[in-house]
Scaffold this motif. Structure first.
Motif, PDB file in Angstrom:
ATOM      1  N   UNK A  25      -1.244 -14.448  -6.837  1.00  0.00           N
ATOM      2  CA  UNK A  25      -0.442 -13.297  -6.421  1.00  0.00           C
ATOM      3  C   UNK A  25      -1.306 -12.055  -6.207  1.00  0.00           C
ATOM      4  N   UNK A  26      -2.292 -11.871  -7.082  1.00  0.00           N
ATOM      5  CA  UNK A  26      -3.170 -10.698  -6.966  1.00  0.00           C
ATOM      6  C   UNK A  26      -4.004 -10.782  -5.692  1.00  0.00           C
ATOM      7  N   UNK A  27      -4.529 -11.962  -5.389  1.00  0.00           N
ATOM      8  CA  UNK A  27      -5.332 -12.117  -4.169  1.00  0.00           C
ATOM      9  C   UNK A  27      -4.465 -11.904  -2.932  1.00  0.00           C
ATOM     10  N   UNK A  28      -3.247 -12.448  -2.942  1.00  0.00           N
ATOM     11  CA  UNK A  28      -2.344 -12.241  -1.808  1.00  0.00           C
ATOM     12  C   UNK A  28      -2.079 -10.748  -1.608  1.00  0.00           C
ATOM     13  N   UNK A  29      -1.803 -10.055  -2.707  1.00  0.00           N
ATOM     14  CA  UNK A  29      -1.545  -8.606  -2.636  1.00  0.00           C
ATOM     15  C   UNK A  29      -2.750  -7.861  -2.080  1.00  0.00           C
ATOM     16  N   UNK A  30      -3.938  -8.235  -2.538  1.00  0.00           N
ATOM     17  CA  UNK A  30      -5.155  -7.536  -2.119  1.00  0.00           C
ATOM     18  C   UNK A  30      -5.445  -7.779  -0.644  1.00  0.00           C
ATOM     19  N   UNK A  31      -5.222  -8.993  -0.173  1.00  0.00           N
ATOM     20  CA  UNK A  31      -5.425  -9.294   1.250  1.00  0.00           C
ATOM     21  C   UNK A  31      -4.442  -8.496   2.103  1.00  0.00           C
ATOM     22  N   UNK A  32      -3.208  -8.413   1.633  1.00  0.00           N
ATOM     23  CA  UNK A  32      -2.161  -7.735   2.395  1.00  0.00           C
ATOM     24  C   UNK A  32      -2.385  -6.225   2.466  1.00  0.00           C
ATOM     25  N   UNK A  33      -2.795  -5.616   1.351  1.00  0.00           N
ATOM     26  CA  UNK A  33      -2.878  -4.157   1.271  1.00  0.00           C
ATOM     27  C   UNK A  33      -4.278  -3.608   1.548  1.00  0.00           C
ATOM     28  N   UNK A  34      -5.309  -4.460   1.486  1.00  0.00           N
ATOM     29  CA  UNK A  34      -6.675  -3.983   1.682  1.00  0.00           C
ATOM     30  C   UNK A  34      -6.951  -3.580   3.123  1.00  0.00           C
ATOM     31  N   UNK A  35      -7.920  -2.658   3.297  1.00  0.00           N
ATOM     32  CA  UNK A  35      -8.267  -2.163   4.632  1.00  0.00           C
ATOM     33  C   UNK A  35      -9.673  -2.571   5.060  1.00  0.00           C
ATOM     34  N   UNK A  36     -10.369  -3.341   4.233  1.00  0.00           N
ATOM     35  CA  UNK A  36     -11.763  -3.664   4.513  1.00  0.00           C
ATOM     36  C   UNK A  36     -11.962  -5.154   4.762  1.00  0.00           C
ATOM     37  N   UNK A  37     -13.169  -5.502   5.185  1.00  0.00           N
ATOM     38  CA  UNK A  37     -13.494  -6.902   5.427  1.00  0.00           C
ATOM     39  C   UNK A  37     -13.655  -7.676   4.122  1.00  0.00           C
ATOM     40  N   UNK A  38     -13.882  -6.947   3.020  1.00  0.00           N
ATOM     41  CA  UNK A  38     -14.041  -7.561   1.709  1.00  0.00           C
ATOM     42  C   UNK A  38     -13.070  -6.910   0.728  1.00  0.00           C
ATOM     43  N   UNK A  39     -12.561  -7.714  -0.196  1.00  0.00           N
ATOM     44  CA  UNK A  39     -11.749  -7.154  -1.279  1.00  0.00           C
ATOM     45  C   UNK A  39     -12.687  -6.436  -2.238  1.00  0.00           C
ATOM     46  N   UNK A  40     -12.435  -5.169  -2.453  1.00  0.00           N
ATOM     47  CA  UNK A  40     -13.266  -4.426  -3.402  1.00  0.00           C
ATOM     48  C   UNK A  40     -12.440  -4.000  -4.608  1.00  0.00           C
ATOM     49  N   UNK A  41     -13.087  -3.347  -5.542  1.00  0.00           N
ATOM     50  CA  UNK A  41     -12.434  -3.014  -6.806  1.00  0.00           C
ATOM     51  C   UNK A  41     -11.187  -2.158  -6.593  1.00  0.00           C
ATOM     52  N   UNK A  42     -11.234  -1.269  -5.617  1.00  0.00           N
ATOM     53  CA  UNK A  42     -10.095  -0.375  -5.384  1.00  0.00           C
ATOM     54  C   UNK A  42      -8.876  -1.113  -4.845  1.00  0.00           C
ATOM     55  N   UNK A  43      -9.077  -2.306  -4.323  1.00  0.00           N
ATOM     56  CA  UNK A  43      -7.949  -3.082  -3.785  1.00  0.00           C
ATOM     57  C   UNK A  43      -7.165  -3.794  -4.883  1.00  0.00           C
ATOM     58  N   UNK A  44      -7.717  -3.843  -6.097  1.00  0.00           N
ATOM     59  CA  UNK A  44      -7.072  -4.550  -7.199  1.00  0.00           C
ATOM     60  C   UNK A  44      -6.141  -3.614  -7.969  1.00  0.00           C
ATOM     61  N   UNK A  68      -4.472  -1.467 -10.978  1.00  0.00           N
ATOM     62  CA  UNK A  68      -5.149  -0.662 -11.998  1.00  0.00           C
ATOM     63  C   UNK A  68      -5.367  -1.444 -13.289  1.00  0.00           C
ATOM     64  N   UNK A  69      -4.404  -2.309 -13.647  1.00  0.00           N
ATOM     65  CA  UNK A  69      -4.541  -3.070 -14.890  1.00  0.00           C
ATOM     66  C   UNK A  69      -5.782  -3.948 -14.875  1.00  0.00           C
ATOM     67  N   UNK A  70      -6.154  -4.450 -13.704  1.00  0.00           N
ATOM     68  CA  UNK A  70      -7.353  -5.291 -13.592  1.00  0.00           C
ATOM     69  C   UNK A  70      -8.598  -4.421 -13.518  1.00  0.00           C
ATOM     70  N   UNK A  71      -8.513  -3.326 -12.790  1.00  0.00           N
ATOM     71  CA  UNK A  71      -9.689  -2.434 -12.673  1.00  0.00           C
ATOM     72  C   UNK A  71     -10.094  -1.885 -14.034  1.00  0.00           C
ATOM     73  N   UNK A  72      -9.121  -1.455 -14.827  1.00  0.00           N
ATOM     74  CA  UNK A  72      -9.439  -0.819 -16.115  1.00  0.00           C
ATOM     75  C   UNK A  72      -9.834  -1.823 -17.178  1.00  0.00           C
ATOM     76  N   UNK A  73      -9.554  -3.092 -16.953  1.00  0.00           N
ATOM     77  CA  UNK A  73      -9.900  -4.094 -17.964  1.00  0.00           C
ATOM     78  C   UNK A  73     -11.303  -4.629 -17.785  1.00  0.00           C
ATOM     79  N   UNK A  74     -11.944  -4.259 -16.684  1.00  0.00           N
ATOM     80  CA  UNK A  74     -13.258  -4.825 -16.387  1.00  0.00           C
ATOM     81  C   UNK A  74     -14.276  -4.382 -17.427  1.00  0.00           C
ATOM     82  N   UNK A  75     -14.918  -5.359 -18.056  1.00  0.00           N
ATOM     83  CA  UNK A  75     -15.932  -5.065 -19.077  1.00  0.00           C
ATOM     84  C   UNK A  75     -17.289  -5.645 -18.720  1.00  0.00           C
ATOM     85  N   UNK A  76     -17.357  -6.331 -17.572  1.00  0.00           N
ATOM     86  CA  UNK A  76     -18.623  -6.946 -17.203  1.00  0.00           C
ATOM     87  C   UNK A  76     -18.744  -6.974 -15.690  1.00  0.00           C
ATOM     88  N   UNK A  77     -19.970  -6.985 -15.204  1.00  0.00           N
ATOM     89  CA  UNK A  77     -20.222  -7.143 -13.776  1.00  0.00           C
ATOM     90  C   UNK A  77     -20.445  -8.614 -13.483  1.00  0.00           C
TER      91      UNK A  77
END
Length: 451
Positions: A365-384, A386-395
């Motif tokens: 569901x998250x990937x579908x949402x990101x593909x639908x709402x994203x504006x770039x050729x790649x899904x980036x952090x801003x496309x995810x 907030x709950x996923x962005x703020x939980x990131x603890x590792x690269x």
């Protein structure tokens, strides 16, 4: 395909001769000397085929046909007629009859017509249950994962597919229990037969018995026609009882008897109907604990749980997240007509570190949402979200900080995983990847992939 036939004709010689002939061919036959008797028989039993004369005392053949279609819309009707009433027979075809035969009867022709009609009915049933999906779509190529936990699942699935034993698939919602059930079906000897999935938790409690075991017309308010339960409808194939732990305790004893005896008694009927159907079940509950708490019958639990396939959570197979994410990216990029080519390392790091309580379904569901709402050729952090962005603890990185190198490394890993799943079949791998075989060969040479 052996079926049940009702023969309605006021000429005793024709009626009895047909019955004797068809029984010798292995069909189950009943007879009626007139139209009214035939209609009463149709009320009591759902036949595969009705053979009826046009002119009979009481209700005529057209009236019997109309009643047959009302009681059991899937029943096939053959009209017997004399040359003088061919026009009436044509009217019967327009009203829904499947075929007509002229008197005097040619018995070889009768058996040939019946065989063709039963084959036709079989094909109709297979289409009804989406045979095209179970032939190709739900095989191992659609269960994504190369982690040790998933490889163990594959081994069990391959082992049980060729058997007839009951299988219980366990795991949280969203882990892919139905995909595994369909894989078991499509890799077994029943793959050409129906696969019927029923969500036990979605059936109203007062309709559980009707859905599972079937009912006769008029058995209760709203029963406007005969209905086969799922076990009979899937005869020769597989029934998948999803969320089996939701079946009311009052119905569990009936389910146990059906599984043990391999026969059902539809609501409103006094006759047992036998079936040959494999039973797969799934649950997101701990059925052992449900048994201890008195919510699930112990004997039913052990009857269903001949072999258990526990599905790992996404936390237990985190190394599969890049493969799953890329798979869903390709899927929704095509479906939504959005040219998204990949996922940045930063975004992948967030996906890898997130605790997926909704499992694979939530990731999809998250990937579908990101593909639908994203504006770039790649899904980036801003496309995810907030709950996923703020939980990131590792690269999450590959072998380089370069995005191009990361994409190439991921592409190599993905091609390798597809080639493994196809046992090195490059043509099949190219088909799954959506590229020409020549393109696949160039990429294998570029990435130095050897099998």
């Amino acid at each position: 395909m052996i079926g049940s036939i009702l023969i309605a004709d006021d000429e005793e010689e024709i009626r009895n001769s047909l019955a004797i002939l068809l029984r010798e061919e292995g069909y189950r036959c009943a007879t009626a000397p007139d139209g009214n008797t035939a209609i009463e028989a149709l009320k009591e039993h759902a036949y595969d085929i009705l053979i009826t004369d046009l002119k009979m005392p009481g209700a005529n053949g057209i009236e019997v046909l109309e009643q047959a279609l009302e009681y059991s819309p899937n029943m096939l009707t053959i009209i017997i007629t004399a040359h003088a009433t061919v026009e009436t027979a044509i009217q019967a075809l327009r009203k829904g009859a499947a075929d007509y035969i002229l008197k005097p009867l040619d018995f070889d022709e009768v058996t040939h017509r019946i065989e063709n009609l039963l084959n036709q009915k079989k094909l109709m049933q297979e289409n009804k249950y989406l045979r095209e999906q179970i032939d190709q779509e739900f095989n191992f190529n659609h269960i994504i994962g190369e982690s040790p936990a998933m490889k163990q699942v594959y081994r069990i699935v391959k082992r049980v597919s060729s058997a007839t034993s009951n299988v219980l698939i366990t795991g949280p919602s969203g882990t892919g229990k139905e995909l595994v059930a369909r894989a078991i079906h499509s890799h077994g000897q029943r793959s050409s037969k129906p696969f019927i999935a029923v969500n036990c938790g979605a059936i109203p409690k007062d309709l559980v018995e009707s859905e599972l075991f079937g009912h006769k017309k008029g058995a209760f308010t709203g029963a406007i026609s005969h209905k086969d339960g799922v076990f009979v409808a899937a005869h020769g194939g597989t029934v998948f009882l999803d969320e089996v732990g939701e079946i009311p305790l009052s119905q569990q004893v009936n389910l146990l008897r059906v599984i043990q005896e391999r026969e059902v008694k539809p609501i409103g009927s006094n006759k047992m109907v036998q079936f040959d159907t494999r039973i797969l079940a799934a649950t997101n509950k701990d059925l052992g604990q449900e048994v201890e708490q008195g919510n699930f019958r112990e004997d039913l639990y052990y009857r269903l749980n001949v072999v258990e396939i526990p599905l790992p959570t996404l936390q237990q197979r985190k190394e599969d997240i890049p493969l799953l994410a890329q798979h869903f990216l390709q899927k929704y990029s095509n479906e939504l007509n959005r040219p998204v080519h990949g996922i940045t390392s930063e975004a992948m790091g967030a996906l890898m570190s997130f605790e997926w309580k909704g499992q694979v379904r939530e990731l999809e569901n998250i990937i579908e949402r990101s593909v639908l709402l994203g504006d770039n050729d790649f899904i980036n952090l801003d496309d995810l979200p907030e709950s996923i962005r703020t939980s990131s603890t590792e690269d999450f990185t590959y072998d380089s900080n370069s995005l191009d190198n990361a994409v190439q490394t991921f592409e190599k890993h993905h091609i390798l995983s597809i080639l493994k799943r196809t046992d090195g079949n490059k043509a099949e791998a190219a088909r799954l990847l959506g590229i020409d075989p020549s393109t696949l060969y160039r990429k294998m040479e570029r990435y130095k992939i050897e099998l």
